[in-house]
Write a protein that holds these residues in place. Structure first.
Motif, short mmCIF file in Angstrom:
data_model
loop_
_atom_site.label_atom_id
_atom_site.label_comp_id
_atom_site.label_asym_id
_atom_site.label_seq_id
_atom_site.Cartn_x
_atom_site.Cartn_y
_atom_site.Cartn_z
N GLN A 17 -11.45 38.22 14.30
CA GLN A 17 -11.74 36.79 14.24
C GLN A 17 -10.75 36.17 13.27
O GLN A 17 -10.94 36.25 12.06
CB GLN A 17 -13.18 36.55 13.81
N CYS A 18 -9.70 35.57 13.79
CA CYS A 18 -8.65 35.05 12.91
C CYS A 18 -8.01 33.80 13.49
O CYS A 18 -6.83 33.77 13.80
CB CYS A 18 -7.61 36.14 12.65
N ALA A 19 -8.83 32.75 13.61
CA ALA A 19 -8.31 31.47 14.08
C ALA A 19 -7.27 30.93 13.10
O ALA A 19 -6.28 30.33 13.50
CB ALA A 19 -9.44 30.47 14.27
N GLY A 20 -7.51 31.15 11.81
CA GLY A 20 -6.54 30.84 10.76
C GLY A 20 -6.00 32.15 10.23
O GLY A 20 -6.36 33.22 10.72
N SER A 56 0.81 19.47 8.19
CA SER A 56 0.05 20.70 8.43
C SER A 56 -0.40 21.35 7.13
O SER A 56 0.21 21.19 6.09
CB SER A 56 0.92 21.68 9.22
N ARG A 57 -1.49 22.05 7.23
CA ARG A 57 -1.94 22.95 6.16
C ARG A 57 -1.91 24.34 6.80
O ARG A 57 -2.86 24.74 7.44
CB ARG A 57 -3.36 22.58 5.71
N PHE A 58 -0.80 25.03 6.66
CA PHE A 58 -0.55 26.20 7.49
C PHE A 58 -1.59 27.31 7.38
O PHE A 58 -1.73 28.11 8.27
CB PHE A 58 0.87 26.75 7.30
N TRP A 59 -2.36 27.38 6.30
CA TRP A 59 -3.39 28.42 6.19
C TRP A 59 -4.68 28.02 6.90
O TRP A 59 -5.57 28.83 7.09
CB TRP A 59 -3.70 28.75 4.73
N ALA A 60 -4.82 26.76 7.31
CA ALA A 60 -6.05 26.28 7.94
C ALA A 60 -6.16 26.77 9.38
O ALA A 60 -5.17 26.95 10.08
CB ALA A 60 -6.08 24.75 7.91
N ILE A 80 0.78 25.79 15.16
CA ILE A 80 1.60 27.00 15.14
C ILE A 80 3.02 26.53 15.48
O ILE A 80 3.32 26.20 16.62
CB ILE A 80 1.09 28.06 16.13
N ALA A 81 3.85 26.46 14.45
CA ALA A 81 5.21 25.91 14.57
C ALA A 81 6.24 27.01 14.34
O ALA A 81 6.57 27.32 13.20
CB ALA A 81 5.38 24.78 13.55
N PRO A 82 6.75 27.63 15.40
CA PRO A 82 7.65 28.77 15.26
C PRO A 82 8.88 28.57 14.39
O PRO A 82 9.38 29.54 13.83
CB PRO A 82 8.06 29.09 16.71
N THR A 83 9.35 27.35 14.24
CA THR A 83 10.55 27.12 13.43
C THR A 83 10.23 26.75 11.99
O THR A 83 11.15 26.48 11.21
CB THR A 83 11.43 26.01 14.05
N HIS A 84 8.95 26.73 11.63
CA HIS A 84 8.53 26.35 10.29
C HIS A 84 7.76 27.49 9.62
O HIS A 84 7.24 28.38 10.29
CB HIS A 84 7.66 25.09 10.35
N PHE A 85 7.65 27.41 8.31
CA PHE A 85 6.96 28.40 7.51
C PHE A 85 5.46 28.36 7.77
O PHE A 85 4.90 27.28 7.92
CB PHE A 85 7.22 28.12 6.01
N PRO A 86 4.79 29.49 7.82
CA PRO A 86 5.25 30.88 7.71
C PRO A 86 5.60 31.51 9.05
O PRO A 86 5.97 32.67 9.11
CB PRO A 86 4.04 31.58 7.09
N TYR A 87 5.46 30.73 10.12
CA TYR A 87 5.65 31.28 11.46
C TYR A 87 7.06 31.80 11.69
O TYR A 87 7.25 32.78 12.42
CB TYR A 87 5.26 30.22 12.50
N ASN A 88 8.05 31.17 11.04
CA ASN A 88 9.44 31.57 11.22
C ASN A 88 9.74 32.92 10.56
O ASN A 88 10.87 33.38 10.56
CB ASN A 88 10.39 30.50 10.70
#
Length: 120
Positions: free
Chosen positions: A27-30, A65-69, A74-82
């Motif tokens: 279970q890891c939506a975030g 965005s609040r990337f940990w939320a 999900i932005a592949p070219t931005h942190f942390p996805y990149n």
């Protein structure tokens, strides 16, 4: 293999994960901390979002965005996805992103399911 936003959008919707699938317990939506990276046999490696042509990928996050939320884009070219590796359940093909955060005194392995509707 370098993957794109289109590749992530092609992955199955996590809401369709069969209840009896081995990955259903994840279970890891975030982003969720996991003790160690997950791999074979539960998951199969699909590729990476880290462009090998970029020596030091940006640490800028997707605007607003609040990337940990759990509801973060999900932005592949931005942190942390990149800086992520992309995996899929070996049974149902549900997608997962794995990211390792390296702090001053710790290493934190994190996992997030790929919700195609959140990919920008």
């Amino acid at each position: 293999m370098l993957l794109t936003a289109a590749d992530l959008r092609a992955l199955p919707d996590p809401a369709l994960t069969p209840a009896d699938c081995a990955c259903a317990r994840l279970q890891c939506a975030g982003w969720e901390s996991i003790g160690q990276p997950l791999a074979v046999p539960l998951l199969k490696h699909l590729g990476t979002l880290r462009d090998p042509a970029i020596e030091d990928p940006t640490v800028e996050e997707w605007p607003g965005s609040r990337f940990w939320a759990a509801d973060a884009a999900i932005a592949p070219t931005h942190f942390p996805y990149n800086r992520c590796e992309v995996w899929a359940c070996a049974a149902c093909s549900r997608g997962f992103l794995q990211y390792t955060e390296y702090g001053g005194y710790y290493v934190d392995h994190r996992l997030r399911q790929v919700d195609p509707a959140r990919v920008v």
